[in-house]
Motif scaffolding. Structure first.
Motif, PDB file in Angstrom:
ATOM      1  N   ALA A 239       0.827  -1.198   0.000  1.00  0.00           N
ATOM      2  CA  ALA A 239       0.000   0.000   0.000  1.00  0.00           C
ATOM      3  C   ALA A 239       0.872   1.263   0.000  1.00  0.00           C
ATOM      4  CB  ALA A 239      -0.934  -0.001   1.204  1.00  0.00           C
ATOM      5  N   GLU A 240       1.997   1.223   0.678  1.00  0.00           N
ATOM      6  CA  GLU A 240       2.923   2.366   0.649  1.00  0.00           C
ATOM      7  C   GLU A 240       3.455   2.598  -0.765  1.00  0.00           C
ATOM      8  OE1 GLU A 240       5.946   1.514   3.474  1.00  0.00           O
ATOM      9  OE2 GLU A 240       4.931   2.557   5.106  1.00  0.00           O
ATOM     10  N   ARG A 241       3.750   1.516  -1.473  1.00  0.00           N
ATOM     11  CA  ARG A 241       4.234   1.667  -2.850  1.00  0.00           C
ATOM     12  C   ARG A 241       3.130   2.199  -3.762  1.00  0.00           C
ATOM     13  NH1 ARG A 241       7.504  -3.558  -4.710  1.00  0.00           N
ATOM     14  NH2 ARG A 241       7.982  -2.090  -6.393  1.00  0.00           N
ATOM     15  N   ALA A 242       1.892   1.763  -3.527  1.00  0.00           N
ATOM     16  CA  ALA A 242       0.772   2.319  -4.297  1.00  0.00           C
ATOM     17  C   ALA A 242       0.610   3.803  -4.013  1.00  0.00           C
ATOM     18  CB  ALA A 242      -0.518   1.565  -3.964  1.00  0.00           C
ATOM     19  N   LEU A 243       0.806   4.198  -2.755  1.00  0.00           N
ATOM     20  CA  LEU A 243       0.722   5.614  -2.403  1.00  0.00           C
ATOM     21  C   LEU A 243       1.821   6.407  -3.107  1.00  0.00           C
ATOM     22  CD1 LEU A 243      -0.916   7.522  -0.526  1.00  0.00           C
ATOM     23  CD2 LEU A 243       0.899   7.221   1.154  1.00  0.00           C
ATOM     24  N   ASP A 244       3.019   5.843  -3.197  1.00  0.00           N
ATOM     25  CA  ASP A 244       4.102   6.510  -3.910  1.00  0.00           C
ATOM     26  C   ASP A 244       3.775   6.671  -5.389  1.00  0.00           C
ATOM     27  OD1 ASP A 244       5.560   6.684  -1.583  1.00  0.00           O
ATOM     28  OD2 ASP A 244       6.694   4.847  -1.955  1.00  0.00           O
ATOM     29  N   ASP A 245       3.152   5.650  -5.984  1.00  0.00           N
ATOM     30  CA  ASP A 245       2.758   5.751  -7.395  1.00  0.00           C
ATOM     31  C   ASP A 245       1.755   6.880  -7.608  1.00  0.00           C
ATOM     32  OD1 ASP A 245       4.355   3.671  -8.334  1.00  0.00           O
ATOM     33  OD2 ASP A 245       2.868   2.161  -7.793  1.00  0.00           O
ATOM     34  N   LEU A 246       0.762   6.949  -6.742  1.00  0.00           N
ATOM     35  CA  LEU A 246      -0.244   8.009  -6.870  1.00  0.00           C
ATOM     36  C   LEU A 246       0.362   9.381  -6.608  1.00  0.00           C
ATOM     37  CD1 LEU A 246      -3.280   6.274  -5.146  1.00  0.00           C
ATOM     38  CD2 LEU A 246      -2.935   6.668  -7.586  1.00  0.00           C
ATOM     39  N   ARG A 247       1.307   9.447  -5.687  1.00  0.00           N
ATOM     40  CA  ARG A 247       1.966  10.728  -5.411  1.00  0.00           C
ATOM     41  C   ARG A 247       2.758  11.187  -6.639  1.00  0.00           C
ATOM     42  NH1 ARG A 247       4.741   9.172  -1.398  1.00  0.00           N
ATOM     43  NH2 ARG A 247       3.244   9.746   0.220  1.00  0.00           N
ATOM     44  N   GLU A 248       3.450  10.249  -7.300  1.00  0.00           N
ATOM     45  CA  GLU A 248       4.205  10.603  -8.499  1.00  0.00           C
ATOM     46  C   GLU A 248       3.270  10.984  -9.641  1.00  0.00           C
ATOM     47  OE1 GLU A 248       7.498  11.303 -10.879  1.00  0.00           O
ATOM     48  OE2 GLU A 248       7.287  11.059  -8.700  1.00  0.00           O
ATOM     49  N   ALA A 249       2.144  10.262  -9.785  1.00  0.00           N
ATOM     50  CA  ALA A 249       1.170  10.618 -10.826  1.00  0.00           C
ATOM     51  C   ALA A 249       0.612  12.017 -10.586  1.00  0.00           C
ATOM     52  CB  ALA A 249       0.050   9.586 -10.846  1.00  0.00           C
ATOM     53  N   ARG A 250       0.352  12.348  -9.333  1.00  0.00           N
ATOM     54  CA  ARG A 250      -0.159  13.688  -9.031  1.00  0.00           C
ATOM     55  C   ARG A 250       0.885  14.754  -9.368  1.00  0.00           C
ATOM     56  NH1 ARG A 250      -1.532  15.130  -2.876  1.00  0.00           N
ATOM     57  NH2 ARG A 250       0.738  14.951  -2.793  1.00  0.00           N
ATOM     58  N   ARG A 251       2.157  14.465  -9.064  1.00  0.00           N
ATOM     59  CA  ARG A 251       3.220  15.431  -9.365  1.00  0.00           C
ATOM     60  C   ARG A 251       3.345  15.653 -10.874  1.00  0.00           C
ATOM     61  NH1 ARG A 251       8.384  15.509 -10.762  1.00  0.00           N
ATOM     62  NH2 ARG A 251       8.426  13.244 -11.012  1.00  0.00           N
ATOM     63  N   ILE A 252       3.204  14.573 -11.651  1.00  0.00           N
ATOM     64  CA  ILE A 252       3.292  14.705 -13.109  1.00  0.00           C
ATOM     65  C   ILE A 252       2.121  15.519 -13.656  1.00  0.00           C
ATOM     66  CG2 ILE A 252       3.215  13.409 -15.274  1.00  0.00           C
ATOM     67  CD1 ILE A 252       4.691  11.152 -13.819  1.00  0.00           C
TER      68      ILE A 252
END
Length: 256
Positions: free
Chosen positions: A89-102
């Motif tokens: 779940a932490e890795r999924a959160l990192d993915d969503l955080r990176e998608a939001r930054r992009i």
């Protein structure tokens, strides 16, 4: 949208196929197990009858120790499953955080952007941001599916997750909403931010579930220690009593 969701659908069908194959294998292993189990139960009853009352308590203590060990192993497996779910779940959160930054760097959505996301035209350099954001959300979707499966395997766990595809569906719906209205990346970014917030709340719930799982594990270990302690006490020999007497012909021991 249908073309973009095909990836998720294909993964789900593959997961269902693997699960079906696993269930088929278990059914093949369990074939004939009912008769074997009944035979073993019959043998156990016969052995207990032959042991008599003096050995019945020992058999009960052995069953109690085995049950305690099984409980400890089950609670340890629950705690491990929750820990694995939290890590993913932490890795999924990192993915969503990176998608939001992009997406925060993107300004407008054009027709060829949507075509590139749906693999209808070759990807160009200007499509890299949206394609990378979509790839990140796909990874988050797959990881949330793993988290959901892991948490469902934990017995009596109160954490219930939304369908793991919600992030991808909201992302695609936001793209079409932005394209047909202002053309700005607004609803798309809001959808990803909402998914990011939800996964953060999920992590908090998993943390509480992890604490409960560890407490149950420690409680099971304490119970197992008590059961083993009682078994050791029952096996400890009692005090030795001397029943013999001195005869008149034996030498009288000297008193010091």
């Amino acid at each position: 949208m249908a073309a973009a969701l095909y990836f998720v659908l294909e993964h789900e069908l593959s997961s269902l196929g693997r699960e079906l194959a696993d269930l088929d294998g278990k059914l093949r292993k369990l074939s004939g197990s009912l008769s074997k189990h009944e035979m073993l139960v019959e043998w156990r009853d016969e052995l207990l009858m032959e042991m008599g009352d003096t050995r019945l308590s020992a058999a009960e203590h052995a069953i109690e120790r085995v049950s305690a060990g099984v409980e400890v192993a089950a609670r340890a497996a629950d705690a491990e499953a929750v820990a694995d779910a939290r890590h993913v779940a932490e890795r999924a959160l990192d993915d969503l955080r990176e998608a939001r930054r992009i997406l925060e760097r993107e300004r407008r959505i054009e027709r060829d952007d949507l075509a590139a996301l749906a693999d209808l035209i070759p990807e160009g350099l200007r499509h890299f941001g949206l394609r990378e954001a979509k790839r990140r959300i796909e990874q988050a979707t797959l990881r949330l599916g793993f988290v959901n499966d892991e948490l469902q395997a934990v017995e009596r766990l109160a954490v219930k997750l939304r369908h793991p595809y919600f992030a991808m569906e909201a992302f695609l719906a936001g793209l079409f909403e932005d394209f047909h209205t202002t053309g700005l990346v607004a609803e798309t970014l809001a959808a990803v931010e909402e998914a990011h917030t939800y996964v953060g709340m999920t992590l908090d719930a998993i943390d509480r579930a992890g604490e409960q799982a560890r407490e149950k594990w420690e409680g099971a270990r304490s119970k197992e220690a008590e059961v083993v302690g009682r078994a050791v006490t029952a096996l400890r020999p009692g005090p030795i009593r001397v029943a013999s007497r001195y005869s008149a012909w034996d030498a009288v021991p000297l008193r010091r």
